[in-house]
Design a protein around this motif. Structure first.
Motif, PDB file in Angstrom:
ATOM      1  N   ILE A  18       0.855  -1.182   0.000  1.00  0.00           N
ATOM      2  CA  ILE A  18       0.000   0.000   0.000  1.00  0.00           C
ATOM      3  C   ILE A  18       0.893   1.234   0.000  1.00  0.00           C
ATOM      4  CG2 ILE A  18      -1.760   1.291   1.291  1.00  0.00           C
ATOM      5  CD1 ILE A  18      -2.766  -1.414   0.251  1.00  0.00           C
ATOM      6  N   ASP A  19       0.663   2.137  -0.947  1.00  0.00           N
ATOM      7  CA  ASP A  19       1.456   3.366  -0.959  1.00  0.00           C
ATOM      8  C   ASP A  19       0.582   4.606  -0.789  1.00  0.00           C
ATOM      9  OD1 ASP A  19       0.204   3.463  -3.389  1.00  0.00           O
ATOM     10  OD2 ASP A  19       2.012   3.730  -4.565  1.00  0.00           O
ATOM     11  N   GLY A  20      -0.640   4.400  -0.337  1.00  0.00           N
ATOM     12  CA  GLY A  20      -1.566   5.504  -0.146  1.00  0.00           C
ATOM     13  C   GLY A  20      -1.728   5.855   1.316  1.00  0.00           C
ATOM     14  N   PHE A  21      -2.857   6.448   1.606  1.00  0.00           N
ATOM     15  CA  PHE A  21      -3.156   6.987   2.925  1.00  0.00           C
ATOM     16  C   PHE A  21      -3.112   5.928   4.035  1.00  0.00           C
ATOM     17  CE2 PHE A  21      -6.248   8.554   6.114  1.00  0.00           C
ATOM     18  CZ  PHE A  21      -5.582   9.714   6.467  1.00  0.00           C
ATOM     19  N   LEU A  22      -3.420   4.679   3.734  1.00  0.00           N
ATOM     20  CA  LEU A  22      -3.526   3.635   4.758  1.00  0.00           C
ATOM     21  C   LEU A  22      -2.294   2.744   4.877  1.00  0.00           C
ATOM     22  CD1 LEU A  22      -7.236   2.574   4.180  1.00  0.00           C
ATOM     23  CD2 LEU A  22      -6.317   4.228   5.795  1.00  0.00           C
ATOM     24  N   PHE A  23      -1.159   3.188   4.361  1.00  0.00           N
ATOM     25  CA  PHE A  23       0.034   2.340   4.419  1.00  0.00           C
ATOM     26  C   PHE A  23       0.385   1.972   5.855  1.00  0.00           C
ATOM     27  CE2 PHE A  23       1.988   6.307   5.486  1.00  0.00           C
ATOM     28  CZ  PHE A  23       3.071   5.964   6.275  1.00  0.00           C
ATOM     29  N   ASP A  24       0.134   2.877   6.800  1.00  0.00           N
ATOM     30  CA  ASP A  24       0.508   2.595   8.180  1.00  0.00           C
ATOM     31  C   ASP A  24      -0.313   1.471   8.797  1.00  0.00           C
ATOM     32  OD1 ASP A  24      -1.679   4.330   8.055  1.00  0.00           O
ATOM     33  OD2 ASP A  24      -1.129   5.412   9.872  1.00  0.00           O
ATOM     34  N   PHE A  60     -12.509   6.522  -2.901  1.00  0.00           N
ATOM     35  CA  PHE A  60     -12.436   5.247  -3.623  1.00  0.00           C
ATOM     36  C   PHE A  60     -11.056   4.599  -3.522  1.00  0.00           C
ATOM     37  CE2 PHE A  60     -16.105   7.293  -5.661  1.00  0.00           C
ATOM     38  CZ  PHE A  60     -17.047   6.319  -5.384  1.00  0.00           C
ATOM     39  N   SER A  61     -10.002   5.398  -3.560  1.00  0.00           N
ATOM     40  CA  SER A  61      -8.663   4.814  -3.419  1.00  0.00           C
ATOM     41  C   SER A  61      -8.470   4.248  -2.018  1.00  0.00           C
ATOM     42  CB  SER A  61      -7.578   5.835  -3.748  1.00  0.00           C
ATOM     43  OG  SER A  61      -7.609   6.910  -2.839  1.00  0.00           O
ATOM     44  N   THR A  62      -9.049   4.892  -1.020  1.00  0.00           N
ATOM     45  CA  THR A  62      -8.954   4.394   0.350  1.00  0.00           C
ATOM     46  C   THR A  62      -9.721   3.082   0.509  1.00  0.00           C
ATOM     47  OG1 THR A  62      -8.715   6.647   1.185  1.00  0.00           O
ATOM     48  CG2 THR A  62      -9.361   4.976   2.778  1.00  0.00           C
ATOM     49  N   VAL A  63     -10.884   2.980  -0.092  1.00  0.00           N
ATOM     50  CA  VAL A  63     -11.659   1.734  -0.054  1.00  0.00           C
ATOM     51  C   VAL A  63     -10.874   0.617  -0.741  1.00  0.00           C
ATOM     52  CG1 VAL A  63     -13.762   0.587  -0.879  1.00  0.00           C
ATOM     53  CG2 VAL A  63     -13.905   2.854   0.159  1.00  0.00           C
ATOM     54  N   ARG A  64     -10.235   0.907  -1.872  1.00  0.00           N
ATOM     55  CA  ARG A  64      -9.413  -0.108  -2.555  1.00  0.00           C
ATOM     56  C   ARG A  64      -8.260  -0.563  -1.664  1.00  0.00           C
ATOM     57  NH1 ARG A  64     -10.607   3.106  -7.055  1.00  0.00           N
ATOM     58  NH2 ARG A  64      -8.696   4.301  -6.820  1.00  0.00           N
ATOM     59  N   GLU A  65      -7.627   0.379  -0.960  1.00  0.00           N
ATOM     60  CA  GLU A  65      -6.538   0.023  -0.052  1.00  0.00           C
ATOM     61  C   GLU A  65      -7.039  -0.869   1.077  1.00  0.00           C
ATOM     62  OE1 GLU A  65      -4.686   3.597   1.287  1.00  0.00           O
ATOM     63  OE2 GLU A  65      -3.927   4.104  -0.701  1.00  0.00           O
ATOM     64  N   LEU A  66      -8.191  -0.533   1.656  1.00  0.00           N
ATOM     65  CA  LEU A  66      -8.755  -1.362   2.722  1.00  0.00           C
ATOM     66  C   LEU A  66      -9.042  -2.777   2.233  1.00  0.00           C
ATOM     67  CD1 LEU A  66     -11.233   1.074   4.501  1.00  0.00           C
ATOM     68  CD2 LEU A  66      -9.234  -0.040   5.510  1.00  0.00           C
TER      69      LEU A  66
END
Length: 77
Positions: A18-24, A60-66
């Motif tokens: 994950i390289d977006g908002f939820l990487f942590d 939508f990008s956050t939902v994909r990361e989840l």
């Protein structure tokens, strides 16, 4: 805030997908699965009103990361 020992951080971050908002979240789950000690401690925080997270454009990008994180979890997690 998250603090890591150098060798542990290199190991965990080298395997992130994950390289977006939820990487942590992915990093914390990976650390948990490897049995690393995770602790909480108090931090004085000041809210930055100039946050770069925009709900409409990142939803939508956050939902994909989840979804990607969830797919990597064992069923018993």
């Amino acid at each position: 805030f998250k603090l890591f020992k150098g060798d542990i951080a290199r190991s965990l971050f080298a395997k992130t997908t994950i390289d977006g908002f939820l990487f942590d979240i992915e990093i914390l789950i990976s650390a948990y699965k490897k049995g690393y000690k995770i602790s909480e401690f108090a931090v004085d925080w000041t809210c930055d009103r100039d946050s770069r997270l925009k709900v409409n454009s990142t939803f939508f990008s956050t939902v994909r990361e989840l979804k990607k994180i969830k797919e990597g979890l064992p069923k018993s997690f």
